[in-house]
Design an enzyme around this catalytic site. Sequence first.
Site, PDB file in Angstrom:
ATOM      1  N   ASN A 183      10.790  -2.563  13.302  1.00 18.22           N
ATOM      2  CA  ASN A 183       9.440  -1.954  12.882  1.00 18.22           C
ATOM      3  C   ASN A 183       9.368  -1.221  11.665  1.00 18.22           C
ATOM      4  O   ASN A 183       8.481  -0.950  11.022  1.00 18.22           O
ATOM      5  CB  ASN A 183       8.942  -1.427  13.955  1.00 18.22           C
ATOM      6  N   LYS A 184      10.701  -0.619  11.110  1.00 21.94           N
ATOM      7  CA  LYS A 184      10.509   0.141   9.976  1.00 21.94           C
ATOM      8  C   LYS A 184      10.063  -0.606   8.711  1.00 21.94           C
ATOM      9  O   LYS A 184      10.340  -1.896   8.654  1.00 21.94           O
ATOM     10  CB  LYS A 184      11.724   1.041   9.970  1.00 21.94           C
ATOM     11  N   ASN A 185       9.868  -0.062   7.622  1.00 21.80           N
ATOM     12  CA  ASN A 185       9.317  -0.462   6.372  1.00 21.80           C
ATOM     13  C   ASN A 185      10.469  -1.381   5.703  1.00 21.80           C
ATOM     14  O   ASN A 185       9.987  -2.567   5.257  1.00 21.80           O
ATOM     15  CB  ASN A 185       8.813   0.535   5.080  1.00 21.80           C
TER      16      ASN A 185
END
Length: 373
Positions: A183-185
């Site tokens: 889910n991180k950038n």
Amino acid sequence: MTQTFLPFSRPTIDEATIAAVGDVLRSGWITSGPKVQAFEKALSDYFGGRPVRTFNSGTCTMEIGLRVAGIGAGDEVITTPISWVATANVILETGATPVFADIDPVTRNIDLDKLEAAITPRTRAIIPVYLAGLPVDMDRLYDIARRHGLRVIEDAAQALGSSWHGKRIGAFGDLVSFSFQANKNITSSEGGCMVFNNEEEARLAEKYRLQGVTRSGFDGLDVDVLGGKFNMTDVAAAIGLGQFAHIEAVTEKRRMLAKHYFVSLGKTFEAQYGAQLPVADFENSNWHMFQLVLPDRITRASFMEQMKALQIGIGYHYPAIHLLSLYRERGFTEGMFPIAEQVGRQIVSLPMFNAMNKDDVERAVSAVKSVLQ
Ligand SMILES: *Cc1c(COP(=O)(O)O)cnc(C)c1O
């Protein structure tokens, strides 16, 4: 008209990256190898040449950072109650004692006055968290650390691409930890990296990363510290490299989406609906998330359920750590950190991911307004 479900987060992997993963799988070398080295080099260049090592999660990256800083039994480490539980769990893993300081209600990050007030003769380190990618006052943070002789292990898991008045998070400071969770950038499916002060620290981290092993010559092998199994694979590094190529565009895109959230929600949103907006920071934050704090007249569960019925996914980041059973068992109770408790109960994350567009933002906003009406 049926609309497709808009999740709160979703990774976007381009075809070049998928092809690069295929190449790794066909290469005969799928664990740590040339792709890991290339990923570490690209990250190090990005952080101004500081040494970088990758690991197989952001969580173990943080734990290794604490070990490199020499944190262990008898030490206190101060952090925020509003973070993913990993931030506090790694302190327990090293045998040290987590100490919480309440958050600032505006930034939702640790309140640096309260942090300083929580320092005791046993305090050895601070773990600040940059929630949603918004850094704390970094000048103030490092001033406190210097004056009290404390190490800083930055939980910058959400802050890749963030900066502090023109300096990249990770390009300065003490030990800086990032996550590449899905889910991180920027993702490597799972993974993390740490930026070190010098090669000596990085070499020690390599030992913690792989059973404490040092190799020499053709068959020389010794173990002099207790390490674990925390290395990143070349499969993950190939994903990370493919993603990292887009870091500037990703940060730009998220800033644009966040601006559009503010425009769509409107200037009277807080007064009209009683929900609290995030800080409108378009200089430092990478907009990892766009979070609202709901008014008390609606429960978060009810909000999430109604948003889901309108085909909008909502996340919650995070419930206050000190109220989880594992921490209550260690003496933490309700009322200790009232701002964190309030925010931990009512905070929600609206959809925010790289492939979203302005229409998606407007769909989410009209659903928020209809549910809060
Ligand atoms: C994602 C995250 C972590 C943990 O990272 P993993 O890669 O999932 O282990 C830790 N702290 C914060 C603030 C995070 O957002």
